[in-house]
Design a protein around this motif. Structure first.
Motif, mmCIF file in Angstrom:
data_model
loop_
_atom_site.group_PDB
_atom_site.id
_atom_site.type_symbol
_atom_site.label_atom_id
_atom_site.label_comp_id
_atom_site.label_asym_id
_atom_site.label_seq_id
_atom_site.Cartn_x
_atom_site.Cartn_y
_atom_site.Cartn_z
ATOM 1 N N TYR A 62 42.578 27.402 34.103
ATOM 2 C CA TYR A 62 43.763 27.488 34.889
ATOM 3 C C TYR A 62 44.082 28.963 34.937
ATOM 4 O O TYR A 62 44.879 29.272 35.827
ATOM 5 N N GLY A 63 43.883 29.854 33.645
ATOM 6 C CA GLY A 63 44.260 31.133 33.735
ATOM 7 C C GLY A 63 43.473 32.025 34.928
ATOM 8 O O GLY A 63 43.728 32.671 35.705
ATOM 9 N N ALA A 64 41.938 31.346 35.147
ATOM 10 C CA ALA A 64 41.177 32.107 36.093
ATOM 11 C C ALA A 64 41.803 31.704 37.600
ATOM 12 O O ALA A 64 41.823 32.647 38.411
ATOM 13 N N LEU A 65 42.330 30.554 37.719
ATOM 14 C CA LEU A 65 42.894 30.152 38.832
ATOM 15 C C LEU A 65 44.187 31.059 39.135
ATOM 16 O O LEU A 65 44.178 31.317 40.481
ATOM 17 N N LEU A 66 44.955 31.084 38.084
ATOM 18 C CA LEU A 66 46.324 31.747 38.301
ATOM 19 C C LEU A 66 45.824 33.301 38.909
ATOM 20 O O LEU A 66 46.655 33.772 39.487
ATOM 21 N N MET A 67 44.914 33.725 38.142
ATOM 22 C CA MET A 67 44.437 35.034 38.492
ATOM 23 C C MET A 67 43.997 35.544 39.843
ATOM 24 O O MET A 67 44.356 36.312 40.554
ATOM 25 N N ALA A 68 43.339 34.420 40.251
ATOM 26 C CA ALA A 68 42.893 34.470 41.835
ATOM 27 C C ALA A 68 43.945 34.398 42.727
ATOM 28 O O ALA A 68 44.092 35.019 43.565
ATOM 29 N N PHE A 69 45.020 33.511 42.343
ATOM 30 C CA PHE A 69 46.052 33.271 43.150
ATOM 31 C C PHE A 69 47.205 34.595 42.933
ATOM 32 O O PHE A 69 47.840 35.020 44.060
ATOM 33 N N GLN A 70 47.188 35.098 41.909
ATOM 34 C CA GLN A 70 47.853 36.631 42.032
ATOM 35 C C GLN A 70 47.293 37.437 42.790
ATOM 36 O O GLN A 70 48.140 38.295 43.503
ATOM 37 N N LEU A 71 45.778 37.696 42.885
ATOM 38 C CA LEU A 71 45.393 38.348 43.935
ATOM 39 C C LEU A 71 45.524 38.109 45.493
ATOM 40 O O LEU A 71 46.010 39.016 46.135
ATOM 41 N N LEU A 72 45.893 36.976 45.713
ATOM 42 C CA LEU A 72 46.270 36.470 46.976
ATOM 43 C C LEU A 72 47.654 37.160 47.383
ATOM 44 O O LEU A 72 47.851 37.483 48.477
#
Length: 445
Positions: free
Chosen positions: A59-69
């Motif tokens: 879920y941290g990896a998912l949040l990191m990708a969302f941060q980039l967006l």
């Protein structure tokens, strides 16, 4: 004076801001569900701490990708949500990401330490030495913690913007290191061809969005439009207007109320970029910004020479007529915050009331233009002068100037203190939140 009028604002079934926000939430929720499915399919370790650690990492990896967006500065999102709100979401998601990754490390280390009998410190060292990608993950976490520390309000106030921004760029290094760790050590990443394809696609879309919004689009637009300073006009001792021209400006998707990140390519200032609003509605031939000297960068604009090349990123901002909900409008400006308000008045359709709040009449920048434009459009104009106290825009004063304030869209731009005070007044008067439009000119990332 050229007056640009927009057609009457349609009443949309779903407001653009609501649609964009719901879209982002839906994307995040859908991806969280997909991650959960792949996590369950990969199977669970016997140690509950390791299971929790792996879940936190995913879920941290998912949040990191969302941060980039959120920091990609994609025009579709920016025009509907606004860079200030995207920046706020970026901030809170960033702190959530930090604690999620800390939980990932703590649970994983404690879980393996419980199985091996090592103490947590030695277990972490052992993992870093024996498992590919773990050392890179530790470095990534350290970088994210450093960025989080300088992003705290107390630290942010002590740092120059350029210093804070430079440190913030290390987030991209952390992203690359974290992704390489996931590829090397992520059991869920390689649990199935579908999971592998999903994670590659997610990271490609996230990183591609950043490359598109922050690199490709600005470079392409500046190559296409070839912006240059055409005139520099002092408005008073402290304020100057800069006129910018270029090629095919009628194809630049700028609207009244938006701002650009301006970089004037002079030998001493080419490296410095500042967000300034358009002070006139784009007419397809020129762009104009009007700036008050508040530092070395803004003061130097008075010395610009016609012909100076300009690199502009944008347009940015949701402070536009796209978000209108009512046929009539109230425009409230404080000081030099009149610049986007003046541009909006030029584009607005329907009856408008304009309130310009300044300390003295001498501070009323662009007031002659504002008066002529108001007369041409049949708008009411009120110049409100005087010291901060008593509040000249208190609820009873606003109700006296604009009796039908609750039936209007309200556009507000001014210093933070004044903006906060007027927002309180509007709430006390019962103006629905959806009819209030304001924007703090900040940039995500």
């Amino acid at each position: 004076m050229t007056t640009v009028q927009s057609p009457p604002a349609p009443t949309a079934a779903i407001r653009p801001k609501v649609m964009a926000r719901a879209g982002l939430y839906a994307v995040l929720a859908a991806n969280a569900a997909v991650v959960t499915v792949f996590f369950a399919q990969a199977g669970f370790a016997s140690n509950a701490l390791i299971v929790l650690g792996r879940a936190a990492g995913l879920y941290g990896a998912l949040l990191m990708a969302f941060q980039l967006l959120l920091v990609a500065r994609l025009p579709w999102l920016d025009r509907r949500i606004g860079m200030d709100r995207l920046t706020l979401w970026h901030r809170w998601v960033g702190f959530g990401l930090l604690w999620t990754l800390v939980a990932h490390v703590v649970f994983i280390v404690l879980g393996y330490a419980d199985s091996s009998g090592l103490d947590p410190v030695n277990q972490l060292v052992d993992l870093a030495e024996t498992v590919e990608g773990v050392l890179r993950a530790v470095v990534a976490l350290a970088l994210i913690m450093a960025v989080g520390a300088v992003s705290a309000r107390s630290a942010r106030r002590r740092l120059a913007y350029e210093t804070w921004h430079f440190i913030h760029l290390y987030t991209y290094v952390a992203v690359v290191l974290a992704f390489s760790h996931q590829v090397a050590a992520g059991s869920t990443f390689v649990s199935s061809p579908a999971a592998t394809a999903y994670w590659w696609t997610l990271w490609s879309v996230a990183l591609g969005s950043v490359a598109l919004g922050r690199l490709v689009l600005p470079l392409w637009r500046n190559h296409r439009h070839r912006l240059r300073v055409s005139a520099v006009v002092p408005e008073n001792d402290d304020v100057v207007s800069v006129h910018v021209t270029g090629r095919d400006l009628d194809r630049l998707p700028a609207r009244a109320g938006q701002f650009f990140l301006w970089r004037f390519l002079t030998p001493d200032r080419w490296w410095q970029a500042n967000p300034f609003s358009l002070s006139a509605a784009p007419d397809g031939r020129t762009l104009r910004l009007t700036v008050k000297a508040a530092g070395d960068g803004s003061a130097a604009l008075r010395r610009l020479r016609p012909g100076t090349r300009v690199f502009a990123e944008g347009p940015y901002g949701a402070f536009t007529t796209l978000h209108r909900t009512r046929p009539d409008a109230l425009l409230i400006a404080g000081g030099v915050g009149v610049t986007p308000i003046r541009a909006l008045l030029e584009e607005l359709h329907g009856h408008a009331v304009v309130i310009h709040r300044v300390a003295t009449e001498r501070d009323a920048v662009l007031h002659d233009e504002l008066r002529e434009l108001a007369e041409a459009k049949g708008a009411e104009l009120h110049l409100v002068t005087g010291p901060v106290a008593p509040d000249r825009l208190a609820p009873h004063e606003l109700a006296r100037l604009v009796p039908d304030v609750t039936d209007r869209d309200v556009y507000l731009c001014g210093p933070p203190g004044m903006t906060a005070a007027v927002l309180r007044s509007l709430r006390e008067l019962g103006v629905p939140r959806r009819q209030i439009h304001f924007e703090r000119f900040s940039l995500a990332g």
